[in-house]
Scaffold this active site. Sequence first.
Site, PDB file in Angstrom:
ATOM      1  N   ALA A 184      79.463   7.749 -29.465  1.00  0.00           N
ATOM      2  CA  ALA A 184      80.145   8.892 -28.855  1.00  0.00           C
ATOM      3  C   ALA A 184      81.141   9.524 -29.821  1.00  0.00           C
ATOM      4  O   ALA A 184      81.281  10.752 -29.873  1.00  0.00           O
ATOM      5  CB  ALA A 184      80.849   8.467 -27.572  1.00  0.00           C
ATOM      6  N   ASP A 185      81.841   8.698 -30.593  1.00  0.00           N
ATOM      7  CA  ASP A 185      82.779   9.234 -31.582  1.00  0.00           C
ATOM      8  C   ASP A 185      82.047  10.049 -32.643  1.00  0.00           C
ATOM      9  O   ASP A 185      82.515  11.114 -33.058  1.00  0.00           O
ATOM     10  CB  ASP A 185      83.554   8.094 -32.247  1.00  0.00           C
ATOM     11  CG  ASP A 185      84.666   7.559 -31.378  1.00  0.00           C
ATOM     12  OD1 ASP A 185      85.434   8.359 -30.836  1.00  0.00           O
ATOM     13  OD2 ASP A 185      84.765   6.327 -31.232  1.00  0.00           O
ATOM     14  N   SER A 186      80.896   9.536 -33.100  1.00  0.00           N
ATOM     15  CA  SER A 186      80.161  10.234 -34.154  1.00  0.00           C
ATOM     16  C   SER A 186      79.614  11.563 -33.658  1.00  0.00           C
ATOM     17  O   SER A 186      79.679  12.583 -34.367  1.00  0.00           O
ATOM     18  CB  SER A 186      79.019   9.346 -34.662  1.00  0.00           C
ATOM     19  OG  SER A 186      79.521   8.141 -35.199  1.00  0.00           O
ATOM     20  N   ALA A 242      82.423  13.918 -33.440  1.00  0.00           N
ATOM     21  CA  ALA A 242      82.858  14.393 -34.758  1.00  0.00           C
ATOM     22  C   ALA A 242      82.006  15.574 -35.214  1.00  0.00           C
ATOM     23  O   ALA A 242      82.527  16.573 -35.727  1.00  0.00           O
ATOM     24  CB  ALA A 242      82.776  13.252 -35.775  1.00  0.00           C
TER      25      ALA A 242
END
Length: 669
Positions: free
Chosen positions: A167-169, A172
Amino acid sequence: MTAPLDGVKVVDLATLFAGPLAAAFLGDFGADVIKVEHPAKPDPSRGHGPARDGVGLWWKVLGRNKRTVTLNLSDPDGAALLRRLLADADVLVENFRPGTLERWGLGPAELHAVNPRLVITRISGFGQVGPYARRPGFGTLAEAMSGFAAATGQPDGPPTLPPFGLADSVSALAAAYAVMLALRARDVTGAGQVVDLAIIEPIMAMLGPQVTWYDQLGYIQPRLGNRSNNNAPRNTYRCADGRWVAVSTSAQSIAERVLRLVGRGELIDEPWFATGSGRAAHADELDAAVSAWVSQRDRDEVVAAFEEAQAAVAPVYDVRDILADPQYAALGTVRTVPDEELGEVRMQNVPFRLTETPGEIRHAGRRHGQDTDTVFGALGLSAEELAALRERGGALMLLSWLYVPGDRPDRFAKAVASGADAVILDLEDAVVAGRKAYARDAVAEFLTEAHPVPVQVRVNELTGPDLDADLAAVADRPGVAGLRLPKVESAATLAALAERVDVPLHPLIESAAGLEAAYPIAAAHPAVASIGLGEADLRSDLGVSDDDGLLWARGRVVVAARAAGLAPPAMSVYADVVDLTGLAASCAAGRRLGFLGRAAIHPRQLPVIVDAFRPADREVARAAELLAAVADAHQRDSGTVVLPDGRFADRAMVAAARRVVDLAARYAA
């Protein structure tokens, strides 16, 4: 060759992981990315995962193409310096909990007043608005709430989370895309804007038509393991040598080739084979056919046969296979990057290629604060100011705090205007049990906005029944500058609390057990901003009745604070609000021990406290003389500082002189 983002200045305040990765993507294509970290609390990614010779490897990837500086944004001086840094910046990336920047006077309104063209990219778990906005948010929570985990895993197994920051990637990439859109809009309008990105949203957008399916059909996608409900065969299959391959048959022609290859061409004539959904309904039969054929052959043989049949297959790789694969080598997917600490380090290259203006990884993540002097020197800070910045670590030095009972909201505003450097609203000792709920509500209401001076809250004991209610009421309020924690005795308990909240912590040593653990408590977590003594309870626990009996305890706390890299501690309250002479004498004794400042319980005590701890004129003169000698040594390019009386000055003397001059300037009025 000119990169697409040459001349774009990005200031990265974010940590773990979406924000820093978004800034890294911009840096890959030429942006000048300046990574700002707390002087004493580096980006936690520096300590995540494996390390080599004590050097965190994850940071080397996440910090690529960035210059690194340190700055304490909760200090008004640090906030002012950030505003100077942003005056000509194009992009700010931050992922503080909503309301934090506003508490520091760094909200969008203040920043756009400094630089109307600034694109402010705010990345948080749940966005800047809504009932969950102030909750702490991480990628794992987004993977759970987006529908990803519910649709991932075996049919008879639990919802499954990815073993990496998916989810972070995804967030980003979305954030970098949003920044580019905002910069393009600025080309037209001339004005910057705010990007509000909630980590729960981009990953949900990647999950296909699940919302539309449910809206139109009431259909909820089940967990299917490696299968698909749109086609079959689609799965991973174990080869004879123990390695694995993945097969996909999204196209009808590919499905037919696979079944002919594995010797089951008769299935192609079945009526259900003509559609993807029909094949998916017979996935057991199709998987058995493919698995039986694959399991009799080594992986290389399977891949070669599929390629000859023009059927879609891929080996299941781990990182060793990736580094040996000729296709990745041809693409330049992995790059060897120079690094000052490790020599060379291999990492993923930029994720796509531009024919005329390609991106590049110029260097791996740099050391903590490595470029502080260069970046801030370019803003006009002198060598002396830069040295003072390093020495202070950006820490705000306060001399006086004023305690106010939490159940007396009529006194809150008066306390803020009293002249105290900071205010402490007390939910513990000053509030009886029957009024604690009322006090929480009153304090929470007062902290709905930031105030001209820092306002901390003294909560109830870490192991007591009231702590959870205290934290729920005040920990995420925009106006809270920190939490005072009474009766702390365990570094582990303190560290656990630090993971629950996103504000500075100020533990108080009030027992023999706490005194014994003073240094571990001071060093327990980067969120610990100071330690102090609660002398009334400590006297009782130790069985002493006067200041002399506490002399060694006070010294122990001072040493623990300084050994942990914290600012000098403040003294506990002086209970007699009438005896100002005794207060002055007690403050003088504390100052000789190394304390800096004191808490008060009545406004009349404040001038006495400030006078006792503020540098005297003769101290300021001596400090200025020493710093002048330092400047002279710099001009002569000499590492030796000689005072007018012939004495040599060492680093500790220079650091102390800078503190004196800084304090004198702060309290000159």
